[in-house]
Design a protein around this motif. Structure first.
Motif, short mmCIF file in Angstrom:
data_model
loop_
_atom_site.label_atom_id
_atom_site.label_comp_id
_atom_site.label_asym_id
_atom_site.label_seq_id
_atom_site.Cartn_x
_atom_site.Cartn_y
_atom_site.Cartn_z
N VAL A 79 38.03 34.08 30.88
CA VAL A 79 38.91 33.08 31.81
C VAL A 79 39.25 33.97 33.23
CG1 VAL A 79 41.04 33.68 30.93
CG2 VAL A 79 40.66 31.27 32.06
N LEU A 80 39.32 35.30 32.97
CA LEU A 80 39.93 36.05 34.16
C LEU A 80 38.78 35.87 35.30
CD1 LEU A 80 41.89 38.80 32.67
CD2 LEU A 80 42.71 36.83 33.50
N CYS A 81 37.62 35.71 34.70
CA CYS A 81 36.44 35.63 35.75
C CYS A 81 36.46 34.74 36.74
CB CYS A 81 34.95 35.67 35.13
SG CYS A 81 35.13 34.19 33.87
N SER A 82 37.28 33.46 36.24
CA SER A 82 37.05 31.98 37.16
C SER A 82 38.51 31.73 37.64
CB SER A 82 36.75 31.10 36.33
OG SER A 82 37.57 30.63 35.12
N VAL A 83 39.63 32.52 37.28
CA VAL A 83 40.81 32.08 38.00
C VAL A 83 40.93 32.44 39.61
CG1 VAL A 83 42.19 32.36 35.84
CG2 VAL A 83 42.09 34.19 37.40
N ARG A 84 41.63 31.82 40.08
CA ARG A 84 41.75 32.12 41.64
C ARG A 84 42.53 33.27 42.06
NH1 ARG A 84 43.30 25.66 42.33
NH2 ARG A 84 41.23 24.48 42.12
N ASP A 85 43.51 33.66 41.12
CA ASP A 85 44.31 34.77 41.62
C ASP A 85 44.58 35.54 40.39
OD1 ASP A 85 46.45 36.60 42.27
OD2 ASP A 85 47.11 35.18 43.85
N VAL A 86 43.46 36.66 40.12
CA VAL A 86 43.66 37.17 38.89
C VAL A 86 45.06 38.02 38.58
CG1 VAL A 86 42.86 39.19 37.58
CG2 VAL A 86 41.12 37.79 38.86
N GLN A 87 45.94 38.74 39.59
CA GLN A 87 46.92 39.21 39.71
C GLN A 87 48.16 38.17 39.33
OE1 GLN A 87 47.46 42.59 39.01
NE2 GLN A 87 45.50 42.62 38.93
N ARG A 88 47.99 37.13 39.95
CA ARG A 88 49.16 36.27 39.77
C ARG A 88 49.02 35.79 38.22
NH1 ARG A 88 49.92 30.79 43.30
NH2 ARG A 88 51.88 29.77 42.15
N ALA A 89 47.71 35.51 37.75
CA ALA A 89 47.53 34.79 36.59
C ALA A 89 48.13 35.87 35.50
CB ALA A 89 45.79 34.48 36.14
N LEU A 90 47.75 37.17 35.80
CA LEU A 90 48.08 38.21 34.67
C LEU A 90 49.85 38.50 34.72
CD1 LEU A 90 45.43 40.79 34.79
CD2 LEU A 90 45.98 39.28 32.93
N ALA A 91 50.26 38.25 36.30
CA ALA A 91 51.74 38.33 36.14
C ALA A 91 52.36 37.16 35.39
CB ALA A 91 52.27 38.26 37.60
N GLU A 92 51.74 36.00 35.31
CA GLU A 92 52.37 34.80 34.83
C GLU A 92 52.02 35.13 32.81
OE1 GLU A 92 53.22 30.93 35.58
OE2 GLU A 92 54.47 32.90 36.22
N ALA A 93 51.07 35.75 32.79
CA ALA A 93 50.93 36.02 31.36
C ALA A 93 51.94 37.01 30.79
CB ALA A 93 49.51 36.74 31.10
N ARG A 94 52.32 37.97 31.68
CA ARG A 94 53.29 38.89 31.55
C ARG A 94 54.87 38.25 31.28
NH1 ARG A 94 54.62 44.86 34.19
NH2 ARG A 94 56.63 45.07 33.62
N ARG A 95 55.22 37.32 32.37
CA ARG A 95 56.25 36.56 32.33
C ARG A 95 56.60 35.91 30.97
NH1 ARG A 95 57.47 31.44 33.16
NH2 ARG A 95 55.59 30.64 33.46
#
Length: 222
Positions: free
Chosen positions: A114-130
């Motif tokens: 999924v990380l290949c297709s998200v628009r903003d990888v760092q924001r997506a991972l920040a959400e996962a961490r949250r």
């Protein structure tokens, strides 16, 4: 709680293609999915559930899965897969960059191709961490750049031109391990995986499978 934008992702042609492709590749990919999910327990969030091919492989020690999928056609396929699963799975709309769940609510988060297709990888991972509790585990099975200089050059060229247009926003030259580290996770063990293991190497063949954790808060005092 973050607010998800309804139908923020809509790739109906790619969704039909992806369902057929992923099911055809399951003999090759399925064992990696099994390794990805082995030993999980408690509450799990799966970010970018696609058509739900992971669902049948969640162990019985998982008490609940909240599966986030923004693409409507894939989400419907995931709903059908959830009904057949042996663990409770709630499939909901949402994007990786704005997960519609509370902070620190999950014992584990899963990102699978999924990380290949998200628009903003760092924001997506920040959400996962949250949304992970302190010490919670991130499980990942992702593809990214690899294969030597010629292949990585080709990957970068494809990412700038036709690949994202043809494959639902997918990118081939991203660096999932570097991105996970940059998001502040503590890396666990991981290994490189080729998909397919034998035969023709594709720009999307270079995968990594492993774990990371949200750090525990530092203890007060000396």
């Amino acid at each position: 709680m973050a607010r998800a934008t309804k139908n923020a992702v809509h790739h109906p042609l790619f969704a039909r293609f992806y369902v057929r492709l992923s099911e055809a590749a399951e003999k090759e990919v399925g064992p990696h999915r099994g390794e990805l999910l082995a030993g999980l327990s408690g509450r799990v969030i799966e970010i970018g559930a696609g058509n739900g091919l992971n669902f049948a492989r969640y162990p019985s020690t998982v008490s609940e899965v909240v599966a986030i999928e923004p693409e409507p056609m894939l989400r419907q396929s995931a709903l059908n897969a959830a009904r057949r699963a042996e663990v409770p799975i709630d499939v909901v709309p949402g994007t990786a960059e704005a997960l519609p769940v509370k902070s620190e609510a999950f014992d584990a988060a899963v990102v699978s191709l999924v990380l290949c297709s998200v628009r903003d990888v760092q924001r997506a991972l920040a959400e996962a961490r949250r949304v992970l509790r302190p010490g919670g585990e991130l499980r990942f099975f992702e593809h990214g750049r690899g294969g030597g200089r010629a292949m990585t050059t080709a990957q970068r060229a494809l990412d700038r031109t036709v690949w994202p247009l043809l494959f639902g926003g997918c990118h081939t030259a991203r660096d999932p391990i570097g991105s996970i580290r940059a998001a502040g996770f503590d890396m666990g063990s991981y290994r490189n995986v080729l998909v397919p293991e034998k035969g023709l190497r594709l720009p999307s063949s270079y995968c990594v499978l492993g774990t990371a954790r949200r750090p525990e808060p530092e203890e007060a005092g000396g």
